[in-house]
Design an enzyme around this catalytic site. Structure first.
Site, PDB file in Angstrom:
ATOM      1  N   GLU A   1       0.998  -0.653  -5.141  1.00 64.20           N
ATOM      2  CA  GLU A   1      -0.051   0.348  -5.347  1.00 64.20           C
ATOM      3  C   GLU A   1       0.683   1.685  -5.467  1.00 64.20           C
ATOM      4  O   GLU A   1       0.939   2.355  -4.474  1.00 64.20           O
ATOM      5  CB  GLU A   1      -1.034   0.337  -4.179  1.00 64.20           C
ATOM      6  CG  GLU A   1      -2.278   1.201  -4.418  1.00 64.20           C
ATOM      7  CD  GLU A   1      -2.304   2.485  -3.603  1.00 64.20           C
ATOM      8  OE1 GLU A   1      -2.775   3.504  -4.135  1.00 64.20           O
ATOM      9  OE2 GLU A   1      -1.845   2.476  -2.448  1.00 64.20           O
TER      10      GLU A   1
ATOM     11  N   ASP B   1       0.821  -1.202   0.000  1.00 66.24           N
ATOM     12  CA  ASP B   1       0.000   0.000   0.000  1.00 66.24           C
ATOM     13  C   ASP B   1       0.863   1.264   0.000  1.00 66.24           C
ATOM     14  O   ASP B   1       1.936   1.300   0.592  1.00 66.24           O
ATOM     15  CB  ASP B   1      -0.888  -0.009   1.250  1.00 66.24           C
ATOM     16  CG  ASP B   1      -1.830   1.169   1.303  1.00 66.24           C
ATOM     17  OD1 ASP B   1      -2.685   1.289   0.409  1.00 66.24           O
ATOM     18  OD2 ASP B   1      -1.714   1.983   2.241  1.00 66.24           O
TER      19      ASP B   1
END
Length: 850
Positions: free
Chosen positions: A578, A525
């Site tokens: 990401e 993330d």
């Protein structure tokens, strides 16, 4: 904050009150202790006389051993005694001056204890000294600042015998048990107990600790060598301990033949560390840990402590203040909002050997890879990990997804963060069960043929004062520069990737989930926030790197190390970034200077394509490029096309609700868009609820609107139709290598027509490794286009429709091409042959060679 006992009372105050009550309730005993303090000889003699009387009856092994040894080797013992006495003369003399009264008492007690054999044994070497802990060590132990409690507590040879010292706050008495000898230690006050026994060497012993209303016979925690090896300490110091979880944290084990738990924690700035838990009334004073050299690691083996015990680390900061912290490497935690760590050992027996054996057969970027993103606590609210294991694998398998992606399962204090503000990096959230329960779920998914990806959050952590923030009183896991530590967007702290121990903590954490939980991939993330020093910062709020640039070189090195290590140690695992910028080489191998990820989320495609479909069809021709631009850079990285949770919350609306028009048009566009996504180069990811066109935004409070699929609901066929399409998309996708085999190479894609803006049509060919094509045509106008001509290769004798999103069973109008479509020798779109199709409104059609 100190956790309360089950009754809600403060354990420290309760224990103190108990001790005070015990002393008040037994004035005779208090009087005896006071008298003993004034006349040590009386108490020592009385206690040890009773012990000798019992030993004389049973012929204690200790006294017999001394007598026999003295009788057999009197001359040798006498000579050795003289040498040792000379070597310790200064110490003994000083001790005799300072502790004259104690020496006299011990000498008298010794004479009283000694039986009267025919031949006297040789005296123990040296002049007896006081066994009591000196004032300096006593103060350090009481203040929680002793770095080596094992040096003063436990049993130690001293002139005159073996000194036994115990630190047991709230205890009424402590007795040493060794063989048949039973000797009660002197109460030195403040929880300290000591005694000098005339033994030639440290024996095997236990402690009998008496509290108000209870007794505990236990091993002495301060009688053990360190339970952490030199190699572990070396690797920790180098930042290269790839299985850090086996060295730090709470580890149930058998050490020196005794079962218990080894507690270890990295806290280099601490003046002292102790273990507090249910086993010591949450007062760690009596369980101080020792510092292992210059490693910054503190260790204590506590015998008799096992699985299920709650604990934290009580840390004395550099300024002398105290803090109670959860274990950074806790494998299990309490259910939030409780914050204690729990001693844990896994007992799960894996049944996924078949899955693991073939996992590495095909690289992820060359294999079918369609992902169902799941927020576990809300997928079916109220289900545990084991209950989810009964439902989730079957549901995902039925829909044909190859993988699930689980939103962060690592422990987090606030449910509304969806798990993206982690406090327990090594513990699955206790909201749904134990770590073994989570393993059971992963195992069940693997047995159903479904891979498991997990969102992993190494970019930041929250500021909770019981977790990682200023863990030992100073910046430790976060950067010491406040401008580098504070995350501007989320009010959290960023990791200090330049510190080798912090990198080790994170790299080992990635391995931990893959090795211990058999996770098949990590979706990392917020990579962009890690890569740039100026991320969400204004000028003056960040400092350039050594080359004057804005790249976070420490974070780059960390990501490269993490990826290289994961791919080396765990074949078949994929890492996914990401990352929302144009950073070059995210999925390039580390040896070529890249970050080393296997895949990257294509945030540009997501943003552009969603922007296009949200326009009214009449306006889409002005935004045609938003659907074609992705092919300009489609092969710069290995991409995943994500329609994730972030796109269906916080006012962004659900996927179907983004579409313009009436309910029929919304669903039609929704279906056409999904099929466009499945045929576009790249892997697919779809968030839960979007597979059946949920109209409401997702909320972690109630999860997907499953009632939309209830046959009693009038519009159920509309939602079921979309779900049936998703199932068929996955089935056709899996069986059509052209849709996934060459996702990352330009020879797997050819435009047929990419500039039909007025028609809102996009048509392209996908090719597998053998050159077999699939023709995908997306039409985003709400009209039927008859005899729409498209150029095609001339070596395909006929095409047949393999998927059409306008089928009636999906909720469409059933405008199809039912018969095989044969090419005509009419050049079109730069090709020697062409076909004519009927394009349904707001639809995507796939055709394969007949």
């Amino acid at each position: 904050m100190t956790p309360p006992t089950p009754s809600g009372s403060d354990p420290k105050k309760k224990a103190t009150a108990k001790k005070a009550a015990a002393k008040k309730a037994t004035p005779e005993k208090a009087a005896v202790k006071k008298a003993t303090a004034k006349k040590t000889v009386v108490k020592e003699a009385a206690v040890k006389k009773a012990a000798v009387k019992k030993a004389a009856v049973k012929k204690a092994a200790v006294e017999e051993a001394v007598v026999k040894k003295a009788a057999a080797k009197k001359a040798a013992v006498t000579k050795a005694t003289a040498k040792e006495a000379t070597a310790k003369k200064a110490v003994a003399k000083k001790a005799a001056v300072k502790k004259a009264a104690v020496k006299k008492a011990v000498t008298k007690a010794k004479k009283t204890l000694t039986p009267q054999p025919a031949q006297e044994p040789a005296p123990l070497p040296g002049t007896p000294v006081s066994p009591a802990i000196d004032a300096h060590d006593r103060d350090r132990l009481l203040s929680g600042t002793h770095h080596d409690p094992h040096a003063v507590l436990g049993a130690h040879p001293v002139p005159g015998g073996i000194a036994f010292r115990a630190f047991r706050p709230y205890a009424l008495s402590v007795t040493v048990l060794t063989g048949t000898l039973r000797a009660e230690l002197h109460d030195d006050g403040d929880g300290f107990f000591s005694g000098l026994l005339p033994l030639p060497e440290v024996p095997s012993y236990r402690l009998l600790v008496t509290y108000e209303g209870s007794e505990q016979e236990i091993e002495d925690a301060y009688g053990f060598l360190p339970a952490l090896g030199e190699l572990d300490l070396y690797l920790i110091g180098e930042g290269r301990h790839e299985q850090l979880w086996t060295a730090l944290g709470a580890q149930p084990m058998t050490h020196q033949g005794v079962t218990g738990t080894r507690f270890t924690v990295w806290a280099p700035n601490a003046r002292g560390v102790s273990v507090a838990g249910t086993f010591n009334f949450w007062d760690g004073t009596g369980h101080p840990m020792r510092s292992l050299g210059g490693s910054g690691v503190w260790e204590l083996f506590v015998p008799g402590i096992g699985e299920g015990e709650l604990y934290k680390f009580a840390i004395t900061r550099p300024d002398g203040s105290k803090t109670l912290r959860a274990d950074p490497l806790a494998r299990r935690t309490e259910v939030p909002p409780a914050t204690s760590s729990i001693v844990h050992a896994s007992h799960h027996e894996w049944q996924d050997e078949a899955w693991l054996s073939r996992r590495a057969d095909t690289p992820a970027h060359e294999a079918p890879f369609s992902v169902y993103e799941v927020h576990l606590p809300s997928w079916r609210p109220g289900l545990t990990y084991r209950q989810l294991a009964e439902q989730l694998p079957a549901y995902v398998k039925d829909l044909g997804f190859t993988h699930v992606e689980l939103m962060p399962v690592a422990e987090h204090p606030f449910g509304g963060s969806w798990g993206y503000q982690v406090t327990g990096f090594y513990a699955p959230t206790a909201r749904l069960g134990t770590p073994d329960d989570f393993k059971y779920l992963v195992d069940a998914l693997h047995q159903a043929g479904i891979g498991v990806l997990m969102d992993w959050v190494p970019a930041h952590f929250p500021r909770d004062d019981w977790a990682l923030a200023e863990f030992d009183g100073r910046p430790l896991y976060e950067h010491e520069d406040p401008l580098r530590a504070a995350h501007p967007d989320w009010g959290t702290l960023e990791f200090d990737y330049g510190r080798r121990e912090v990198r080790n903590f994170l790299v080992a954490n990635a391995l931990y989930w893959c090795e211990e939980f058999h996770i098949d991939g990590l979706r990392v993330d917020a990579v962009a926030s890690m890569l740039y020093l100026d991320y969400s910062r204004e000028p003056g709020q960040w400092t350039p790197n050594v080359f004057g640039g804005r790249e976070n070189l420490d974070a780059v090195a960390f990501l490269q190390e993490m990826n290289a290590t994961v791919y080396r140690r765990v074949p078949g695992v994929v890492t996914i970034a990401e990352e929302s910028t144009a950073w070059d080489g995210v999925t390039r191998p580390t040896e070529s200077g890249g970050l080393g990820f296997g895949l990257k989320w294509n945030m540009g495609w997501m943003h552009d394509s969603l922007g296009y479909v949200q326009h009214e069809p009449v306006h889409r021709k002005y935004h045609h490029h938003e659907m074609t631009f992705s092919m300009v850079y489609a092969y710069s990285e290995n991409y995943v096309l994500p329609i994730s949770h972030d796109e269906v919350v916080h006012g962004k609306r659900s996927l179907v609700s983004k579409m313009p028009g009436d309910w029929w048009q919304q669903r039609a566009t929704h279906r056409a868009y999904l099929a466009f996504m499945w045929s576009h180069p790249g892997k697919q990811l779809l968030f839960m609820g979007q597979e059946f066109a949920q109209g409401a935004e997702w909320s972690e409070a109630h999860g997907p609107d499953w009632w939309l699929l209830d046959p009693a609901y009038g519009a159920e066929p509309d939602h079921r139709g979309v779900r049936d399409l998703v199932r068929d998309l996955n089935v056709v996708y899996r069986h059509t290598p052209a849709l996934w085999q060459r996702d990352t190479t330009p020879d797997g894609f050819q435009w047929v027509v990419g500039d039909a803006a007025d028609d809102n049509v996009f048509a392209f060919l996908r090719y597998d490794a053998e050159g077999t094509p699939l023709l995908a045509v997306s039409h985003f106008s709400p009209v039927v286009r008859h005899d729409y001509r498209l150029g095609v290769p001339d070596d395909i004798p006929a095409w047949h429709e393999t998927l059409n999103t306008d089928l009636g069973k999906y909720g469409g109008g059933d405008v199809t091409n039912p018969d095989a479509v044969k090419p005509e020798a009419t050049p079109w779109h730069g090709r020697p042959a062409s076909i004519q199709l009927t394009l349904p409104p707001l639809s995507t059609v796939w055709l394969r060679p007949a």
